[in-house]
Design an enzyme around this catalytic site. Structure first.
Site, short mmCIF file in Angstrom:
data_model
loop_
_atom_site.label_atom_id
_atom_site.label_comp_id
_atom_site.label_asym_id
_atom_site.label_seq_id
_atom_site.Cartn_x
_atom_site.Cartn_y
_atom_site.Cartn_z
N GLU A 22 0.89 -1.16 0.04
CA GLU A 22 -0.02 0.03 0.06
C GLU A 22 0.72 1.26 -0.01
O GLU A 22 0.88 2.04 0.81
CB GLU A 22 -0.98 0.07 0.97
CG GLU A 22 -1.94 -1.34 1.22
CD GLU A 22 -2.89 -1.40 2.30
OE1 GLU A 22 -3.05 -0.10 3.18
OE2 GLU A 22 -3.67 -2.26 2.45
N GLU A 42 -4.59 -8.58 0.87
CA GLU A 42 -5.34 -8.06 2.00
C GLU A 42 -6.76 -8.13 1.76
O GLU A 42 -7.18 -7.66 0.91
CB GLU A 42 -5.02 -7.08 2.84
CG GLU A 42 -3.60 -7.02 3.43
CD GLU A 42 -2.97 -5.79 3.85
OE1 GLU A 42 -4.20 -4.94 4.40
OE2 GLU A 42 -1.88 -5.56 4.05
O1 IFM Z 1 -3.64 -3.00 9.32
C1 IFM Z 1 -3.84 -2.36 7.97
C2 IFM Z 1 -2.66 -2.99 7.26
O2 IFM Z 1 -1.54 -2.74 7.96
C3 IFM Z 1 -2.58 -2.38 5.89
N1 IFM Z 1 -4.04 -2.59 5.24
C4 IFM Z 1 -5.16 -2.08 6.00
C5 IFM Z 1 -5.10 -2.81 7.22
C6 IFM Z 1 -6.39 -2.47 7.83
O3 IFM Z 1 -6.54 -0.96 8.13
#
Ligand code: IFM
Length: 485
Positions: free
Chosen positions: A181, A391
């Site tokens: 990200e 994710e």
């Molecule tokens: O916890 C975060 C992660 O580190 C990166 N993506 C989003 C998740 C939830 O906010």
């Protein structure tokens, strides 16, 4: 050493699922170093920007830090056993840069590497295929003090660290992700300042974006030099699934702008040969792109990779400022990433954000799984790469019942909807190779500290006791079945 590629490994399917996933689909969960490891000052690790930020009063809720986190550094064997009990076939974690190369310069620290060698070997012993992320937001503080990501040199430092990590661990990690990200690193870290290092300068945010891109490209080159030919390299992007509030031209223009600075700022140079002209025009008053992007940079960033990772949580609904209906304060600031008087959308500060619907998680993020299938199909069509959902998951107000169990049906529903969306995308032709539930354990949720729980395994932060939630047991059944019932 057995190297199992999570995108080709066979999974054990014992009963015919209603919604089946392809053979070899990676059933995973994900975490990140600063969020779980703790041991912040052990074995040569030095502070990262998140250590410094968390220790700055007012930056993280309740003054929480990752000093101890969920003590995974000392409890990783227990954690891997739990993963094996659930039947995970793959685990995505991140390497802590300041644990491996404490100042962001010079040789690697063997004790830091030893931790990851032991973690990976334990995973492999349990038949769980490791996926390592090189950068999940923990820049060594020394590099921030030398200018951080707005400075070009940081990209070269990142590539050096990637080479060190790849050389040491490449014999046992089949899939590598460069950045996690980068939008958050650049625009929350240097734009709105709600993430470390907490700077609020739009020009720095855009410079950081370019140098993260450059660091990615240089790291891909460096990794290719040291990794076995079979290794796969990816990047994990939180591409925003942007929808205009209405079909009006002003709202579609708002969506175009957010798409540009949210998504194409990464995918343009990574996959399409360079930064788009409209992005540069939108931000030309903030940064001089001709000065920032040197000849050859875009080719460097565009080095081919093998897999593209998507982190998806919710869609992004936007409208033009003049077309905005009156929204609740929460919806109006729903760029999804906390409250700041400074924008994380340089050049498009006036765009208004709306909740996609009122069915929200504990983060206030709307639940809309159609955005996941739309994203995956769009990415498949646009970039043609095999995809991983690196994710996806949700925070809810989990409570430990009198029987010591944690029943989280909302999380089961969320994950089920999103797995169905992945299946829909696969049916529509997207080549999705795996799904990594965020997160394996409850952990440090950045500026929200320990107040938001994303895990399928509950952690009692006083005792560090792990308790698989009902969602973990449900996910184990999905994995066992190879799909949804
Ligand atoms: O916890 C975060 C992660 O580190 C990166 N993506 C989003 C998740 C939830 O906010």
């Amino acid at each position: 050493m057995t190297m199992t590629d999570p995108t080709t490994a066979a999974h054990a399917s014992v009963a015919a699922p209603r919604v089946a996933f392809p053979p070899g689909f990676a059933w995973g969960a994900a975490t990140a170093a600063y969020q779980i490891e703790g041991a912040a000052a052990e074995d040569g690790r030095t502070p990262s920007i998140w250590d410094a930020f968390a220790k700055t009063p007012g930056k993280v809720l309740n003054g929480d830090t990752g000093d101890v986190a969920v003590d995974h550094y000392h409890r990783f064997r227990e954690d891997v056993r739990l993963m094996a009990d659930l039947g995970l076939t793959s685990y995505r974690f991140s390497l802590s840069w300041p644990r491996i190369q404490p100042t962001g310069r010079g040789p690697a620290v063997e004790r830091g590497l030893d931790f990851y060698r032991a973690l990976v070997d334990t995973l492999l012993e349990h038949g769980i295929s490791p996926v390592a992320t090189l950068y999940h937001w923990d820049l060594p503080q020394d590099l921030e003090e030398a200018g951080g990501w707005p400075v070009r040199e940081t990209a070269y430092r990142f590539a050096e660290y990637a080479a060190l990590a790849g050389a040491a661990l490449g014999d046992r990690i089949p899939v590598w992700t460069t950045l996690n990200e980068p939008w958050c690193s650049a625009f929350l870290g240097y734009g709105s300042g709600v993430h470390a290092p907490g700077r609020t300068n739009p020009a720095d945010a855009l410079k950081a974006a370019h140098h993260l891109n450059l660091g990615h490209g240089l790291a891909v080159g460096a990794l290719r030099e040291v990794l076995p030919a079979s290794a796969k390299i990816a990047v994990s992007l939180n591409l925003h699934l942007v929808r205009p509030l209405t079909d009006a031209p002003e709202d579609r223009e708002a969506a175009r702008r957010i798409e540009a600075v949210g998504n194409r700022v990464w995918t343009g140079p990574m996959f399409k040969g360079g930064y788009d002209e409209d992005l540069k025009a939108d931000t030309a008053h903030i940064v001089d792109w001709d000065e920032l992007v040197r000849p050859g940079d875009e080719a460097e960033i565009g080095r081919p990779i093998d897999l593209l990772g998507l982190n998806y949580y919710n869609p992004t609904v936007v409208s033009a400022p003049n077309g905005a209906v009156v929204e609740t304060a929460e919806a109006a600031r729903n760029d999804g990433h906390g409250d700041s008087e400074f924008s994380c959308w340089p050049g498009s500060e006036d765009v208004v954000f709306h909740l996609a619907n009122d069915d929200v998680t504990a983060m206030g993020w709307p639940i809309d799984a159609s955005g996941l299938s739309d994203s995956l199909v769009g990415m498949h069509n646009d970039f043609g790469l095999p995809l991983l959902v690196t994710e996806n998951g949700a925070a809810f107000e989990d409570v430990v019942g009198p029987d010591g169990e944690v029943d989280d049906p909302e999380r089961v529903r969320y994950v089920e909807l999103h797995l169905q969306a992945v299946a829909d995308a696969i049916a529509a032709g997207a080549d999705v190779r795996g799904y990594y539930l965020w997160s394996f354990l409850d952990n440090f949720e950045w500026a929200y500290g320990y107040s938001k729980r994303f895990g399928i395994v509950h952690v009692d932060y006083d005792t560090q006791k792990r308790t698989p939630k009902s969602s973990a047991r449900w996910y184990a059944e999905v994995i066992r079945r190879g799909g949804l019932a």
